[in-house]
Write an enzyme that holds these catalytic residues in place. Sequence first.
Site, mmCIF file in Angstrom:
data_model
loop_
_atom_site.group_PDB
_atom_site.id
_atom_site.type_symbol
_atom_site.label_atom_id
_atom_site.label_comp_id
_atom_site.label_asym_id
_atom_site.label_seq_id
_atom_site.Cartn_x
_atom_site.Cartn_y
_atom_site.Cartn_z
ATOM 1 N N ILE A 14 0.843 -1.204 0.000
ATOM 2 C CA ILE A 14 0.000 0.000 0.000
ATOM 3 C C ILE A 14 0.879 1.255 0.000
ATOM 4 N N THR A 38 12.273 -4.819 4.649
ATOM 5 C CA THR A 38 12.164 -6.203 5.120
ATOM 6 C C THR A 38 11.845 -7.056 3.890
ATOM 7 N N ALA A 85 4.857 -1.615 8.845
ATOM 8 C CA ALA A 85 4.341 -2.606 9.791
ATOM 9 C C ALA A 85 4.742 -3.994 9.320
ATOM 10 N N GLU A 86 4.713 -4.912 10.254
ATOM 11 C CA GLU A 86 4.620 -6.323 9.896
ATOM 12 C C GLU A 86 3.132 -6.534 9.656
ATOM 13 N N THR A 132 -6.092 -0.987 10.511
ATOM 14 C CA THR A 132 -6.802 -2.060 9.822
ATOM 15 C C THR A 132 -8.164 -2.321 10.460
ATOM 16 N N ASP A 133 -9.083 -2.892 9.675
ATOM 17 C CA ASP A 133 -10.388 -3.276 10.244
ATOM 18 C C ASP A 133 -10.245 -4.444 11.218
ATOM 19 N N GLU A 134 -9.100 -5.142 11.184
ATOM 20 C CA GLU A 134 -8.945 -6.339 12.037
ATOM 21 C C GLU A 134 -8.921 -5.995 13.525
ATOM 22 N N TYR A 157 -1.169 -10.063 15.196
ATOM 23 C CA TYR A 157 -1.083 -8.917 14.268
ATOM 24 C C TYR A 157 -2.099 -7.844 14.642
ATOM 25 N N SER A 158 -3.377 -8.250 14.750
ATOM 26 C CA SER A 158 -4.401 -7.219 14.976
ATOM 27 C C SER A 158 -4.267 -6.620 16.372
ATOM 28 N N LYS A 161 -1.659 -3.956 16.101
ATOM 29 C CA LYS A 161 -2.176 -2.757 15.421
ATOM 30 C C LYS A 161 -3.137 -1.998 16.352
ATOM 31 N N HIS A 291 -9.012 -17.999 13.207
ATOM 32 C CA HIS A 291 -9.379 -17.341 11.935
ATOM 33 C C HIS A 291 -10.664 -16.506 12.067
HETATM 34 P P1 NAD Z 1 3.512 -4.645 3.517
HETATM 35 O O1 NAD Z 1 3.898 -5.778 4.416
HETATM 36 O O2 NAD Z 1 3.347 -4.893 2.062
HETATM 37 O O3 NAD Z 1 4.579 -3.457 3.673
HETATM 38 C C1 NAD Z 1 5.080 -3.072 4.913
HETATM 39 C C2 NAD Z 1 6.301 -2.179 4.664
HETATM 40 O O4 NAD Z 1 6.805 -1.777 5.940
HETATM 41 C C3 NAD Z 1 7.453 -2.880 3.935
HETATM 42 O O5 NAD Z 1 7.958 -2.054 2.917
HETATM 43 C C4 NAD Z 1 8.489 -3.100 5.025
HETATM 44 O O6 NAD Z 1 9.828 -3.116 4.541
HETATM 45 C C5 NAD Z 1 8.228 -1.922 5.952
HETATM 46 N N1 NAD Z 1 8.659 -2.192 7.325
HETATM 47 C C6 NAD Z 1 8.368 -3.292 8.064
HETATM 48 N N2 NAD Z 1 8.977 -3.216 9.256
HETATM 49 C C7 NAD Z 1 9.669 -2.037 9.280
HETATM 50 C C8 NAD Z 1 10.490 -1.395 10.255
HETATM 51 N N3 NAD Z 1 10.746 -1.962 11.432
HETATM 52 N N4 NAD Z 1 11.018 -0.182 9.948
HETATM 53 C C9 NAD Z 1 10.765 0.403 8.738
HETATM 54 N N5 NAD Z 1 10.016 -0.184 7.774
HETATM 55 C C10 NAD Z 1 9.463 -1.387 8.046
HETATM 56 O O7 NAD Z 1 2.201 -4.047 4.160
HETATM 57 P P2 NAD Z 1 0.900 -3.443 3.463
HETATM 58 O O8 NAD Z 1 -0.046 -4.537 3.149
HETATM 59 O O9 NAD Z 1 1.305 -2.499 2.416
HETATM 60 O O10 NAD Z 1 0.270 -2.632 4.698
HETATM 61 C C11 NAD Z 1 0.709 -1.295 4.971
HETATM 62 C C12 NAD Z 1 -0.029 -0.777 6.189
HETATM 63 O O11 NAD Z 1 -1.429 -0.797 5.962
HETATM 64 C C13 NAD Z 1 0.198 -1.619 7.443
HETATM 65 O O12 NAD Z 1 0.270 -0.753 8.538
HETATM 66 C C14 NAD Z 1 -1.042 -2.491 7.516
HETATM 67 O O13 NAD Z 1 -1.312 -2.846 8.861
HETATM 68 C C15 NAD Z 1 -2.091 -1.570 6.962
HETATM 69 N N6 NAD Z 1 -3.237 -2.218 6.298
HETATM 70 C C16 NAD Z 1 -3.039 -3.156 5.332
HETATM 71 C C17 NAD Z 1 -4.154 -3.704 4.676
HETATM 72 C C18 NAD Z 1 -3.995 -4.725 3.571
HETATM 73 O O14 NAD Z 1 -4.989 -5.244 3.079
HETATM 74 N N7 NAD Z 1 -2.797 -5.039 3.116
HETATM 75 C C19 NAD Z 1 -5.441 -3.288 5.022
HETATM 76 C C20 NAD Z 1 -5.592 -2.335 6.043
HETATM 77 C C21 NAD Z 1 -4.483 -1.793 6.659
HETATM 78 O O1 DAU Z 2 -8.508 -6.681 6.720
HETATM 79 C C1 DAU Z 2 -7.322 -5.984 6.538
HETATM 80 C C2 DAU Z 2 -6.166 -6.959 6.602
HETATM 81 O O2 DAU Z 2 -6.202 -7.722 5.404
HETATM 82 C C3 DAU Z 2 -4.817 -6.257 6.746
HETATM 83 O O3 DAU Z 2 -4.776 -5.579 7.976
HETATM 84 C C4 DAU Z 2 -3.674 -7.276 6.687
HETATM 85 O O4 DAU Z 2 -2.422 -6.599 6.715
HETATM 86 C C5 DAU Z 2 -3.794 -8.044 5.374
HETATM 87 O O5 DAU Z 2 -2.803 -9.049 5.340
HETATM 88 C C6 DAU Z 2 -5.188 -8.680 5.257
HETATM 89 O O6 DAU Z 2 -5.357 -9.729 6.245
HETATM 90 P P1 DAU Z 2 -6.065 -11.131 5.890
HETATM 91 O O7 DAU Z 2 -5.605 -12.124 6.869
HETATM 92 O O8 DAU Z 2 -7.524 -10.967 5.702
HETATM 93 O O9 DAU Z 2 -5.413 -11.384 4.412
HETATM 94 P P2 DAU Z 2 -4.830 -12.703 3.724
HETATM 95 O O10 DAU Z 2 -4.589 -12.366 2.292
HETATM 96 O O11 DAU Z 2 -3.712 -13.290 4.507
HETATM 97 O O12 DAU Z 2 -6.050 -13.705 3.800
HETATM 98 C C7 DAU Z 2 -7.312 -13.403 3.206
HETATM 99 C C8 DAU Z 2 -8.258 -14.542 3.548
HETATM 100 O O13 DAU Z 2 -7.813 -15.719 2.851
HETATM 101 C C9 DAU Z 2 -8.269 -14.924 5.012
HETATM 102 O O14 DAU Z 2 -9.573 -15.317 5.377
HETATM 103 C C10 DAU Z 2 -7.327 -16.119 5.102
HETATM 104 C C11 DAU Z 2 -7.509 -16.797 3.756
HETATM 105 N N1 DAU Z 2 -6.305 -17.478 3.222
HETATM 106 C C12 DAU Z 2 -5.132 -16.783 3.170
HETATM 107 C C13 DAU Z 2 -4.006 -17.386 2.679
HETATM 108 C C14 DAU Z 2 -2.693 -16.646 2.647
HETATM 109 C C15 DAU Z 2 -6.411 -18.785 2.759
HETATM 110 O O15 DAU Z 2 -7.491 -19.395 2.789
HETATM 111 N N2 DAU Z 2 -5.277 -19.363 2.270
HETATM 112 C C16 DAU Z 2 -4.083 -18.741 2.218
HETATM 113 O O16 DAU Z 2 -3.075 -19.355 1.770
#
Ligand code: NAD
Ligand code: DAU
Length: 351
Positions: A14, A38, A85-86, A132-134, A157-158, A161, A291
Amino acid sequence: MSKTILITGGAGFIGSHVVRLFVNKYPDYKIVNLDKLTYAGNLENLSDIDNKENYQFVKGDITDSKFVESVFQKYQFDGVIHLAAESHVDRSILNPMEFINTNIIGTVNLLNATRNIWKENTKDKLFYNISTDEVYGALGSEGFFTEETRYDPKSPYSASKASADHLVRAYFNTYKLPVVISNCSNNYGPNQFPEKLIPLAVNNIKNNKPLPIYGKGENIRDWLYVEDHAKAIDLIFHKGKLGNTYNIGGNNEWTNIDLIHKLCEIMDDRLNKPSGTSAKLITFVKDRAGHDLRYAIDSSKLQKELGWKHSVNFEKRFEQTVDWYLNSQKWLDNINSGEYEKYYEKQYVKR
Ligand code: NAD
Ligand code: DAU
């Protein structure tokens, strides 16, 4: 430059879309992307903008307070958009400590450094935490998460956050730090690391590998296109009310199994395979521990107060996303490297 903005985690999924939007839309802002790089951080995500004059990359770790202080002293940021974030739930189950360190300690380091440079002088300043919504936990078959829903995080994770959000609100209340928070649903689109459901499934179908579906595939997620999230972040950063929270969602709920069937149809078409070929790879595996059943976001506050809208055509966006991964073999090859392979083995093979 009219403002200097720090975006953390800008090399991730993102973050890279947010950095691109800000660098291109605001040539008079200096955008500093601070990222540890990372396994999830990839500067290739930003290759189209990395030579722009208003963009600067700084490699570093937000858990290192001295380093964070030094960066803030050097750049004297006017705004912070914190995405680093992780982010992967399954990794948080395997190793929670990384999540505690980066997501909680890292956020506090940024809050402290922000306070130190702004002191009482907070006019036109903003610390924006991307959440996040989580944090709201899990829904049953009815209802939506609103900004008033009680926090009830269920995974390491959640919970990490949620802790970060609480700290951000505590700094608003205690120190009057100008903050805003948004909580978004699942994002999809280009550049997502292929540990997450959609890119993992595309990657596996291409390589004729099983498609691991947790449990019965009945869990529901609300999918939002990543550029819609980036646009919401832009809007909230510029127009959000201090101390407020905004929910961001796609109003687009899918069970995992229905979404994967849809993806399989697109993949059969793109790979010129008979209908039903990709779906044969679907393999039900042991469920994710704890889950969450369903997430669904009510984003009416953001729509009504700030006029935000999400893309309407999910089918088109989803197909474009699949095509992006199919056309980005080099990007995927560079990721399918040692570290990711080790994680994949641990997560899916050695159960
Ligand atoms: P991502 O894992 O793709 O990217 C995370 C980035 O943070 C990476 O570039 C990583 O190198 C960097 N990072 C990690 N640890 C670090 C540290 N200690 N210092 C500096 N940089 C560091 O994550 P994403 O999916 O792009 O999510 C970005 C943000 O949005 C997160 O805070 C996540 O919780 C939030 N978010 C994600 C989703 C989703 O669907 N992916 C939805 C809602 C909120
Ligand atoms: O809701 C927002 C969150 O969405 C963000 O905060 C997180 O950073 C992001 O990773 C994401 O979390 P989810 O756990 O929902 O996403 P993921 O893609 O890991 O999984 C989506 C759904 O699919 C979930 O119900 C778990 C399931 N899944 C996931 C994987 C990786 C499977 O069934 N098989 C898989 O191998």
